[in-house]
Write a protein that holds these residues in place. Structure first.
Motif, PDB file in Angstrom:
ATOM      1  N   SER A  61       0.829  -1.198   0.000  1.00 54.82           N
ATOM      2  CA  SER A  61       0.000   0.000   0.000  1.00 54.82           C
ATOM      3  C   SER A  61       0.861   1.244   0.000  1.00 54.82           C
ATOM      4  O   SER A  61       2.038   1.231   0.350  1.00 54.82           O
ATOM      5  N   SER A  62       0.212   2.342  -0.426  1.00 48.99           N
ATOM      6  CA  SER A  62       0.869   3.632  -0.355  1.00 48.99           C
ATOM      7  C   SER A  62       0.856   4.124   1.083  1.00 48.99           C
ATOM      8  O   SER A  62       0.117   3.634   1.916  1.00 48.99           O
ATOM      9  N   GLU A  63       1.707   5.083   1.373  1.00 49.51           N
ATOM     10  CA  GLU A  63       1.755   5.658   2.707  1.00 49.51           C
ATOM     11  C   GLU A  63       1.262   7.099   2.654  1.00 49.51           C
ATOM     12  O   GLU A  63       1.228   7.730   1.598  1.00 49.51           O
ATOM     13  N   ALA A  64       0.895   7.610   3.820  1.00 44.79           N
ATOM     14  CA  ALA A  64       0.400   8.976   3.891  1.00 44.79           C
ATOM     15  C   ALA A  64       1.475   9.958   3.438  1.00 44.79           C
ATOM     16  O   ALA A  64       2.601   9.920   3.929  1.00 44.79           O
ATOM     17  N   ASP A  65       1.113  10.829   2.484  1.00 45.19           N
ATOM     18  CA  ASP A  65       2.056  11.832   2.000  1.00 45.19           C
ATOM     19  C   ASP A  65       1.397  13.187   1.824  1.00 45.19           C
ATOM     20  O   ASP A  65       1.947  14.075   1.170  1.00 45.19           O
ATOM     21  N   GLY A  66       0.201  13.327   2.387  1.00 46.20           N
ATOM     22  CA  GLY A  66      -0.487  14.612   2.299  1.00 46.20           C
ATOM     23  C   GLY A  66      -1.285  14.802   1.031  1.00 46.20           C
ATOM     24  O   GLY A  66      -1.859  15.867   0.817  1.00 46.20           O
ATOM     25  N   THR A  67      -1.332  13.769   0.189  1.00 46.96           N
ATOM     26  CA  THR A  67      -2.092  13.852  -1.060  1.00 46.96           C
ATOM     27  C   THR A  67      -2.781  12.515  -1.325  1.00 46.96           C
ATOM     28  O   THR A  67      -2.167  11.459  -1.133  1.00 46.96           O
ATOM     29  N   ILE A  68      -4.033  12.570  -1.752  1.00 48.05           N
ATOM     30  CA  ILE A  68      -4.732  11.341  -2.148  1.00 48.05           C
ATOM     31  C   ILE A  68      -5.508  11.599  -3.433  1.00 48.05           C
ATOM     32  O   ILE A  68      -5.826  12.741  -3.768  1.00 48.05           O
ATOM     33  N   THR A  69      -5.804  10.503  -4.116  1.00 45.49           N
ATOM     34  CA  THR A  69      -6.627  10.572  -5.323  1.00 45.49           C
ATOM     35  C   THR A  69      -7.954   9.897  -5.045  1.00 45.49           C
ATOM     36  O   THR A  69      -7.996   8.750  -4.596  1.00 45.49           O
ATOM     37  N   LEU A  70      -9.022  10.637  -5.299  1.00 46.23           N
ATOM     38  CA  LEU A  70     -10.380  10.149  -5.092  1.00 46.23           C
ATOM     39  C   LEU A  70     -11.067   9.970  -6.430  1.00 46.23           C
ATOM     40  O   LEU A  70     -11.065  10.874  -7.262  1.00 46.23           O
ATOM     41  N   TYR A  71     -11.646   8.787  -6.656  1.00 48.54           N
ATOM     42  CA  TYR A  71     -12.557   8.596  -7.779  1.00 48.54           C
ATOM     43  C   TYR A  71     -13.962   8.796  -7.215  1.00 48.54           C
ATOM     44  O   TYR A  71     -14.381   8.052  -6.319  1.00 48.54           O
ATOM     45  N   SER A  72     -14.670   9.783  -7.757  1.00 46.96           N
ATOM     46  CA  SER A  72     -15.993  10.095  -7.234  1.00 46.96           C
ATOM     47  C   SER A  72     -17.075   9.817  -8.258  1.00 46.96           C
ATOM     48  O   SER A  72     -17.117  10.441  -9.324  1.00 46.96           O
ATOM     49  N   GLY A  73     -17.969   8.903  -7.915  1.00 52.12           N
ATOM     50  CA  GLY A  73     -19.129   8.635  -8.754  1.00 52.12           C
ATOM     51  C   GLY A  73     -20.283   9.567  -8.438  1.00 52.12           C
ATOM     52  O   GLY A  73     -21.380   9.389  -8.947  1.00 52.12           O
ATOM     53  N   ARG A  74     -20.027  10.541  -7.589  1.00 51.24           N
ATOM     54  CA  ARG A  74     -21.030  11.550  -7.270  1.00 51.24           C
ATOM     55  C   ARG A  74     -20.668  12.856  -7.974  1.00 51.24           C
ATOM     56  O   ARG A  74     -19.502  13.156  -8.198  1.00 51.24           O
ATOM     57  N   ASP A  75     -21.690  13.647  -8.291  1.00 50.16           N
ATOM     58  CA  ASP A  75     -21.490  14.851  -9.080  1.00 50.16           C
ATOM     59  C   ASP A  75     -20.572  15.854  -8.376  1.00 50.16           C
ATOM     60  O   ASP A  75     -20.639  16.025  -7.159  1.00 50.16           O
ATOM     61  N   GLU A  76     -19.778  16.528  -9.180  1.00 51.37           N
ATOM     62  CA  GLU A  76     -18.858  17.531  -8.644  1.00 51.37           C
ATOM     63  C   GLU A  76     -19.595  18.642  -7.922  1.00 51.37           C
ATOM     64  O   GLU A  76     -19.154  19.104  -6.856  1.00 51.37           O
TER      65      GLU A  76
END
Length: 346
Positions: A33-48
């Protein structure tokens, strides 16, 4: 069989994984797994427009930067299946339990801590802690109040296959919420009955739209008499234009009918981010009191965490829950998509 590309990929991906016997067990936190680095990527199936203000709040409070990729839930589910371990996503926010269950079965979600999943009562979250419910949304029937009264609206979606409703019912077959509802119909009534209902509905000249918002606009403008959608679209529009100006009104199918299900949005951490504290922080934030109140105030959905009241005017959530339906059973999304394709609805 006719499938739009994203749905076809999602269906094929799930089927392929099943055929090769991929693990249906969620990865443990010890997985790569990745470690915490202050940035994440979210895939959102909900409207912006619905979600981005909440993401902004999270970024401001946590100091964590969130890169968001928006799309519909089916598209992003297909993308995650294609990307597998190479996906840049750490968190997936979906608009229905069916897509979450399908990805969980494909082994793409890490197990969440119990203190996260225990925030939401059983029945509105996963049964194996691979994802957590965030909000509840009830299926309803919108109707044109200038053409009919509430008493004229069927109490069961079964009526919409009758000749008197030919060309008078709007649906959004490519929308994840509609597909989850059809999955519920299969679960509650059996495959044979579901096949017949979808066949009869398709033959009854339904009016096809891309999404719930378009259905509500069509009913509100008098273009179509009725439509199947989620409740909160009506409340959001009424808040903008005034309840007294809403030509479209809502009717709740009788409890126990497949058309009355309460589905949930939810979130899971991808296996590659199993030990990423930033990813888990975002999921925890989504089920925090602050975020739950945001959903009440801004999107008019049911909160799932104790202590937060539902939006005014909504029926009590408990009165809508079907005790015969386990949301975990909505994972067979691929079978529903194949059924809709068989009868030409997608």
């Amino acid at each position: 069989m006719r499938l739009s590309l994203p749905l076809a990929v999602f269906t094929a991906g799930i089927t392929a994984l099943a055929l090769v016997g991929c693990s249906t067990t969620a990865s443990t936190p010890e997985a790569t797994s990745s470690e915490a680095d202050g940035t994440i990527t979210l895939y959102s199936g909900r409207d912006e427009v619905l979600v981005q203000p909440l993401i902004d709040m999270f970024e401001e409070q946590s100091g964590i930067t969130v890169d968001v990729r928006y799309g519909n839930t089916a598209e992003l589910g297909a993308t995650l299946l294609e990307e597998g371990d190479r996906s840049p996503a750490q968190v997936f926010l979906a608009q229905d339990a069916g897509a979450l269950g399908a990805l969980s079965d494909a082994g793409l979600f890490a197990t969440l801590p119990t203190e996260t999943t225990d925030a939401v009562p059983a029945g509105f979250t996963s049964t194996d802690d691979t994802w957590v419910g965030v909000t509840g949304r009830a299926r309803v029937i919108a109707y044109d109040s200038q053409k009919m009264s509430a008493a004229d609206v069927p109490t069961s979606v079964d009526a919409f296959t009758e000749p008197e409703w030919s060309g008078r019912v709007a649906i959004a077959p490519t929308n994840a919420s509609f597909q989850a509802f059809v999955t519920a119909y299969r679960v509650l009534n059996g495959e044979e009955a579901a096949d017949q209902w979808v066949a009869d509905l398709a033959a009854n000249n339904p009016v096809i739209f891309d999404n719930n918002r378009a259905i509500l606009a069509a009913v509100n403008d008098g273009v179509v008499d009725t439509g199947l959608l989620n409740h909160y679209y009506w409340y959001a529009q009424a808040a903008e234009t005034g309840t007294e100006n809403m030509r479209a009104q809502l009717s709740y199918p009788e409890a126990g009918d497949a058309g009355s299900i309460v589905n949930v949005t939810g979130a899971g951490v991808l296996t590659g981010a199993a030990t990423d504290a930033d990813a888990l922080a975002l999921v925890d934030f989504l089920v925090s009191a602050e975020a739950q109140q945001y959903f009440v105030d801004e999107t008019f959905e049911y909160p799932l965490v104790a202590g937060i009241d539902a939006p005014a005017g909504l029926p009590a959530l408990d009165s809508l829950v079907n005790p015969d339906l386990d949301l975990a059973d909505l994972e067979s999304l691929a079978d529903t998509q194949a059924l809709l394709a068989k009868h030409g609805l997608i």
